[in-house]
Design an enzyme around this catalytic site. Structure first.
Site, mmCIF file in Angstrom:
data_model
loop_
_atom_site.group_PDB
_atom_site.id
_atom_site.type_symbol
_atom_site.label_atom_id
_atom_site.label_comp_id
_atom_site.label_asym_id
_atom_site.label_seq_id
_atom_site.Cartn_x
_atom_site.Cartn_y
_atom_site.Cartn_z
ATOM 1 N N ASP A 115 0.846 -1.192 0.000
ATOM 2 C CA ASP A 115 0.000 0.000 0.000
ATOM 3 C C ASP A 115 0.886 1.248 0.000
ATOM 4 O O ASP A 115 1.885 1.312 0.718
ATOM 5 C CB ASP A 115 -0.914 -0.010 1.226
ATOM 6 N N ILE A 116 0.491 2.240 -0.778
ATOM 7 C CA ILE A 116 1.303 3.455 -0.914
ATOM 8 C C ILE A 116 1.267 4.293 0.372
ATOM 9 O O ILE A 116 2.172 5.115 0.601
ATOM 10 C CB ILE A 116 0.796 4.276 -2.131
ATOM 11 N N ASN A 154 -12.934 -3.549 2.186
ATOM 12 C CA ASN A 154 -13.909 -2.469 2.287
ATOM 13 C C ASN A 154 -14.810 -2.480 1.056
ATOM 14 O O ASN A 154 -14.325 -2.660 -0.071
ATOM 15 C CB ASN A 154 -13.187 -1.117 2.385
ATOM 16 N N GLY A 178 -16.272 2.346 3.437
ATOM 17 C CA GLY A 178 -15.070 3.173 3.377
ATOM 18 C C GLY A 178 -14.167 2.859 2.206
ATOM 19 O O GLY A 178 -12.970 3.154 2.244
ATOM 20 N N GLN A 179 -14.729 2.268 1.151
ATOM 21 C CA GLN A 179 -13.908 1.916 -0.018
ATOM 22 C C GLN A 179 -13.502 3.180 -0.773
ATOM 23 O O GLN A 179 -14.346 4.036 -1.065
ATOM 24 C CB GLN A 179 -14.703 0.983 -0.939
ATOM 25 N N HIS A 220 -10.112 -5.310 -3.563
ATOM 26 C CA HIS A 220 -8.802 -5.602 -2.983
ATOM 27 C C HIS A 220 -8.967 -6.034 -1.546
ATOM 28 O O HIS A 220 -9.847 -5.552 -0.823
ATOM 29 C CB HIS A 220 -7.876 -4.379 -3.064
ATOM 30 N N HIS A 253 -6.943 -6.004 1.995
ATOM 31 C CA HIS A 253 -5.805 -5.459 2.736
ATOM 32 C C HIS A 253 -5.230 -6.560 3.626
ATOM 33 O O HIS A 253 -5.984 -7.285 4.285
ATOM 34 C CB HIS A 253 -6.240 -4.321 3.664
HETATM 35 P P1 5GP Z 1 -9.804 1.183 0.280
HETATM 36 O O1 5GP Z 1 -10.129 2.338 1.177
HETATM 37 O O2 5GP Z 1 -10.396 1.355 -1.098
HETATM 38 O O3 5GP Z 1 -10.139 -0.163 0.894
HETATM 39 O O4 5GP Z 1 -8.229 1.145 0.177
HETATM 40 C C1 5GP Z 1 -7.521 1.683 -0.907
HETATM 41 C C2 5GP Z 1 -6.061 1.617 -0.555
HETATM 42 O O5 5GP Z 1 -5.316 1.820 -1.744
HETATM 43 C C3 5GP Z 1 -5.611 2.688 0.439
HETATM 44 O O6 5GP Z 1 -5.051 2.051 1.588
HETATM 45 C C4 5GP Z 1 -4.589 3.506 -0.343
HETATM 46 O O7 5GP Z 1 -3.500 3.919 0.451
HETATM 47 C C5 5GP Z 1 -4.158 2.546 -1.441
HETATM 48 N N1 5GP Z 1 -3.744 3.190 -2.683
HETATM 49 C C6 5GP Z 1 -4.408 4.175 -3.345
HETATM 50 N N2 5GP Z 1 -3.746 4.514 -4.466
HETATM 51 C C7 5GP Z 1 -2.643 3.720 -4.518
HETATM 52 C C8 5GP Z 1 -1.572 3.600 -5.459
HETATM 53 O O8 5GP Z 1 -1.505 4.289 -6.482
HETATM 54 N N3 5GP Z 1 -0.615 2.678 -5.181
HETATM 55 C C9 5GP Z 1 -0.682 1.884 -4.069
HETATM 56 N N4 5GP Z 1 0.330 1.005 -3.902
HETATM 57 N N5 5GP Z 1 -1.674 1.970 -3.170
HETATM 58 C C10 5GP Z 1 -2.647 2.875 -3.396
#
Ligand code: 5GP
Ligand code: ZN
Length: 117
Positions: free
Chosen positions: A31-32, A87, A93-94, A100, A102
């Site tokens: 994760d970034i 999520n 909270g997606q 994906h 986590h």
């Molecule tokens: P969500 O809230 O959709 O479950 O999680 C999305 C996740 O994707 C977040 O933890 C966010 O930090 C990560 N993320 C968003 N953009 C990027 C990206 O460009 N590269 C990577 N490696 N992670 C990302």
């Protein structure tokens, strides 16, 4: 592939990512913006927005993904446990609408699952 999807772009190699696992169906990368000392995302390469958009045709890849979560966690040395989160949608909270999982790991416990109401 969805042209405006950030995770599809990672699959296509158009955006770089720190990959930890890849096969024909799945990709895992760091994760970034990590929320724990270890924070990896595991995605199906084929675009599907969320669990709310899955049907029986996705069963095989979802099964494969969750088996791989355990293998990837072991490979990352998370031998004392880890948190897996998926999520879904606004309430879930997606932020990125490409399904994906986590993987969050220690060494310290990652904390409560949610704040209780
Ligand atoms: P969500 O809230 O959709 O479950 O999680 C999305 C996740 O994707 C977040 O933890 C966010 O930090 C990560 N993320 C968003 N953009 C990027 C990206 O460009 N590269 C990577 N490696 N992670 C990302
Ligand atoms: Zn996508």
């Amino acid at each position: 592939m969805m042209s405006d999807c950030i995770f599809c772009k990672i699959v296509e190699g158009k955006i770089p990512a720190k990959k930890v696992y890849e096969d024909d169906d799945l990709l895992a990368f760091h994760d970034i913006n990590p929320a724990a000392p270890v924070h990896v995302l595991v995605i199906p390469k084929q675009h599907v927005e969320s669990l709310a958009d899955c049907d029986a045709s996705h069963a095989a890849v979802l099964g494969k993904l969750f088996v791989k979560v355990g293998e990837i966690a072991a490979g990352l040395g998370l031998n004392d446990g880890f948190r897996t989160i998926v999520n879904t949608g606004r309430v879930g909270g997606q932020e990125v609408y490409h399904l994906h999982a986590h993987i969050l790991g220690g060494p310290q416990p990652v904390g409560p699952l949610v704040t209780r109401v």
